[in-house]
Motif scaffolding. Structure first.
Motif, mmCIF file in Angstrom:
data_model
loop_
_atom_site.group_PDB
_atom_site.id
_atom_site.type_symbol
_atom_site.label_atom_id
_atom_site.label_comp_id
_atom_site.label_asym_id
_atom_site.label_seq_id
_atom_site.Cartn_x
_atom_site.Cartn_y
_atom_site.Cartn_z
ATOM 1 N N GLY A 191 1.163 -1.075 -0.183
ATOM 2 C CA GLY A 191 0.202 0.250 -0.243
ATOM 3 C C GLY A 191 0.861 1.454 -0.035
ATOM 4 O O GLY A 191 0.275 2.463 -0.179
ATOM 5 N N GLU A 192 1.804 0.630 0.217
ATOM 6 C CA GLU A 192 2.801 2.294 0.612
ATOM 7 C C GLU A 192 3.771 2.832 -0.978
ATOM 8 O O GLU A 192 3.221 1.458 -2.142
ATOM 9 C CB GLU A 192 4.215 1.919 1.428
ATOM 10 N N SER A 193 4.313 3.418 -1.224
ATOM 11 C CA SER A 193 5.315 4.391 -2.504
ATOM 12 C C SER A 193 6.514 4.222 -2.551
ATOM 13 O O SER A 193 6.723 3.960 -0.640
ATOM 14 C CB SER A 193 4.652 5.552 -2.808
ATOM 15 N N VAL A 194 7.224 2.694 -3.103
ATOM 16 C CA VAL A 194 8.805 3.364 -2.561
ATOM 17 C C VAL A 194 9.231 3.508 -4.100
ATOM 18 O O VAL A 194 8.835 3.380 -4.698
ATOM 19 C CB VAL A 194 9.242 1.441 -2.847
ATOM 20 N N SER A 195 10.351 3.920 -4.294
ATOM 21 C CA SER A 195 11.688 4.253 -4.787
ATOM 22 C C SER A 195 13.245 3.754 -5.150
ATOM 23 O O SER A 195 13.138 3.111 -3.561
ATOM 24 C CB SER A 195 12.065 5.133 -5.173
ATOM 25 N N PHE A 196 13.696 3.113 -6.002
ATOM 26 C CA PHE A 196 14.993 2.479 -6.322
ATOM 27 C C PHE A 196 15.391 3.165 -7.139
ATOM 28 O O PHE A 196 15.901 4.099 -8.347
ATOM 29 C CB PHE A 196 14.594 1.133 -6.533
ATOM 30 N N SER A 197 17.104 3.919 -6.919
ATOM 31 C CA SER A 197 17.861 4.500 -6.898
ATOM 32 C C SER A 197 19.019 3.480 -7.968
ATOM 33 O O SER A 197 18.990 2.340 -7.530
ATOM 34 C CB SER A 197 18.188 5.114 -6.208
ATOM 35 N N CYS A 198 19.292 3.709 -9.507
ATOM 36 C CA CYS A 198 20.068 3.105 -10.092
ATOM 37 C C CYS A 198 21.258 3.982 -10.279
ATOM 38 O O CYS A 198 21.549 4.788 -11.011
ATOM 39 C CB CYS A 198 19.524 3.156 -11.450
ATOM 40 N N GLY A 199 22.305 3.703 -9.150
ATOM 41 C CA GLY A 199 23.677 3.798 -9.126
ATOM 42 C C GLY A 199 24.695 3.222 -10.002
ATOM 43 O O GLY A 199 24.379 2.591 -11.235
ATOM 44 N N GLY A 200 25.613 4.126 -10.721
ATOM 45 C CA GLY A 200 26.293 4.142 -11.443
ATOM 46 C C GLY A 200 25.797 4.837 -12.951
ATOM 47 O O GLY A 200 26.413 3.748 -14.282
ATOM 48 N N THR A 201 24.703 5.726 -13.209
ATOM 49 C CA THR A 201 24.693 5.695 -14.636
ATOM 50 C C THR A 201 25.562 6.844 -15.549
ATOM 51 O O THR A 201 25.661 7.005 -16.332
ATOM 52 C CB THR A 201 23.106 6.640 -14.070
ATOM 53 N N GLU A 202 26.702 7.299 -14.511
ATOM 54 C CA GLU A 202 27.475 7.884 -15.514
ATOM 55 C C GLU A 202 28.504 6.787 -15.950
ATOM 56 O O GLU A 202 29.483 7.703 -16.879
ATOM 57 C CB GLU A 202 28.574 8.793 -14.557
ATOM 58 N N GLN A 203 28.124 5.548 -16.098
ATOM 59 C CA GLN A 203 29.147 4.802 -17.003
ATOM 60 C C GLN A 203 28.472 4.455 -18.440
ATOM 61 O O GLN A 203 29.005 4.142 -19.171
ATOM 62 C CB GLN A 203 29.326 3.548 -16.721
ATOM 63 N N CYS A 204 27.347 5.051 -18.493
ATOM 64 C CA CYS A 204 26.169 5.257 -19.525
ATOM 65 C C CYS A 204 26.817 5.818 -20.999
ATOM 66 O O CYS A 204 26.970 7.055 -20.458
ATOM 67 C CB CYS A 204 24.514 5.363 -19.177
ATOM 68 N N SER A 205 26.905 5.151 -22.205
ATOM 69 C CA SER A 205 26.748 5.841 -22.795
ATOM 70 C C SER A 205 26.294 6.462 -23.666
ATOM 71 O O SER A 205 26.111 7.477 -24.584
ATOM 72 C CB SER A 205 27.439 5.198 -23.733
ATOM 73 N N SER A 206 24.829 6.327 -23.530
ATOM 74 C CA SER A 206 23.554 6.907 -24.188
ATOM 75 C C SER A 206 22.636 7.180 -22.831
ATOM 76 O O SER A 206 22.768 7.187 -20.570
ATOM 77 C CB SER A 206 22.626 6.561 -24.773
ATOM 78 N N SER A 207 21.745 8.930 -22.673
ATOM 79 C CA SER A 207 20.816 8.536 -21.239
ATOM 80 C C SER A 207 20.104 7.517 -21.502
ATOM 81 O O SER A 207 19.414 8.057 -20.347
ATOM 82 C CB SER A 207 20.556 10.302 -21.868
ATOM 83 N N TYR A 208 19.809 6.912 -21.520
ATOM 84 C CA TYR A 208 18.440 6.029 -21.709
ATOM 85 C C TYR A 208 18.945 5.034 -21.023
ATOM 86 O O TYR A 208 19.670 4.187 -21.007
ATOM 87 C CB TYR A 208 18.843 5.180 -22.932
ATOM 88 N N VAL A 209 17.791 5.091 -19.645
ATOM 89 C CA VAL A 209 18.202 3.814 -18.479
ATOM 90 C C VAL A 209 16.544 2.712 -18.830
ATOM 91 O O VAL A 209 15.713 3.371 -18.779
ATOM 92 C CB VAL A 209 18.009 4.419 -17.045
ATOM 93 N N LEU A 210 17.009 0.912 -18.542
ATOM 94 C CA LEU A 210 16.301 0.459 -18.760
ATOM 95 C C LEU A 210 16.683 0.058 -17.271
ATOM 96 O O LEU A 210 17.573 -0.597 -16.787
ATOM 97 C CB LEU A 210 16.566 -0.202 -19.271
ATOM 98 N N TRP A 211 14.531 -0.355 -16.739
ATOM 99 C CA TRP A 211 15.095 -1.193 -15.587
ATOM 100 C C TRP A 211 14.116 -2.569 -15.960
ATOM 101 O O TRP A 211 12.778 -2.720 -16.624
ATOM 102 C CB TRP A 211 13.220 0.209 -14.974
ATOM 103 N N TYR A 212 14.291 -3.585 -14.620
ATOM 104 C CA TYR A 212 13.764 -4.669 -15.517
ATOM 105 C C TYR A 212 13.750 -5.174 -13.580
ATOM 106 O O TYR A 212 14.222 -5.210 -12.899
ATOM 107 C CB TYR A 212 14.890 -6.073 -15.553
ATOM 108 N N GLN A 213 12.438 -5.940 -13.713
ATOM 109 C CA GLN A 213 11.810 -6.922 -12.667
ATOM 110 C C GLN A 213 12.081 -8.923 -12.597
ATOM 111 O O GLN A 213 12.149 -8.699 -13.884
ATOM 112 C CB GLN A 213 10.244 -6.888 -12.477
ATOM 113 N N LYS A 214 13.054 -8.867 -11.396
ATOM 114 C CA LYS A 214 12.825 -10.427 -11.297
ATOM 115 C C LYS A 214 12.715 -10.922 -10.483
ATOM 116 O O LYS A 214 12.688 -10.758 -10.094
ATOM 117 C CB LYS A 214 14.632 -10.399 -11.772
ATOM 118 N N LYS A 215 11.672 -11.970 -10.697
ATOM 119 C CA LYS A 215 11.158 -12.477 -9.485
ATOM 120 C C LYS A 215 11.718 -14.280 -9.563
ATOM 121 O O LYS A 215 12.313 -14.569 -11.039
ATOM 122 C CB LYS A 215 9.666 -12.779 -9.882
ATOM 123 N N GLU A 216 11.067 -14.740 -8.513
ATOM 124 C CA GLU A 216 12.791 -16.136 -7.902
ATOM 125 C C GLU A 216 12.140 -17.107 -9.065
ATOM 126 O O GLU A 216 10.623 -17.000 -9.715
ATOM 127 C CB GLU A 216 11.971 -16.392 -7.187
#
Length: 104
Positions: free
Chosen positions: A16-41
């Protein structure tokens, strides 16, 4: 493709709450596009969305009612707007990194 630090979400404490996650290391990216994935067991990676880290604009993805990009100062994060038990997973971000060019 470079996979960056992951975040695990245990929903029992956050339903029921809101949560957020940061993406560390994006200074290594050669483009400005970041992709997010979810991995369930015992499941494969599920694409959430791709966004432009320069302005936070979501370019493509699924389930915009559940996920969005959230501005945190100069960084953008993955936000789960209202956590459900189904969101219990490990979350990964990735980006493109150019290979060094060799001169011949």
């Amino acid at each position: 493709m470079l996979f960056l630090p992951a975040a695990a979400l245990c929903c029992l404490c956050s339903v029921g709450e809101s949560v957020s996650f940061s993406c560390g290391g994006t200074e290594q990216c050669s483009s400005s596009y970041v992709l997010w994935y979810q991995k369930k067991e015992k499941e494969t990676f599920q694409f959430i969305f791709i966004f432009d880290k320069d302005n936070g604009q979501v370019l493509s993805g699924y389930d915009k009612d559940d996920f969005s990009s959230l501005n945190k100062g100069k960084d953008w994060e993955l936000e789960i707007k209202k956590v459900k038990p189904d969101h219990s997973a490990t979350y990964y971000c990735s980006c493109w990194v150019s290979a060094p060019h060799s001169e011949k």
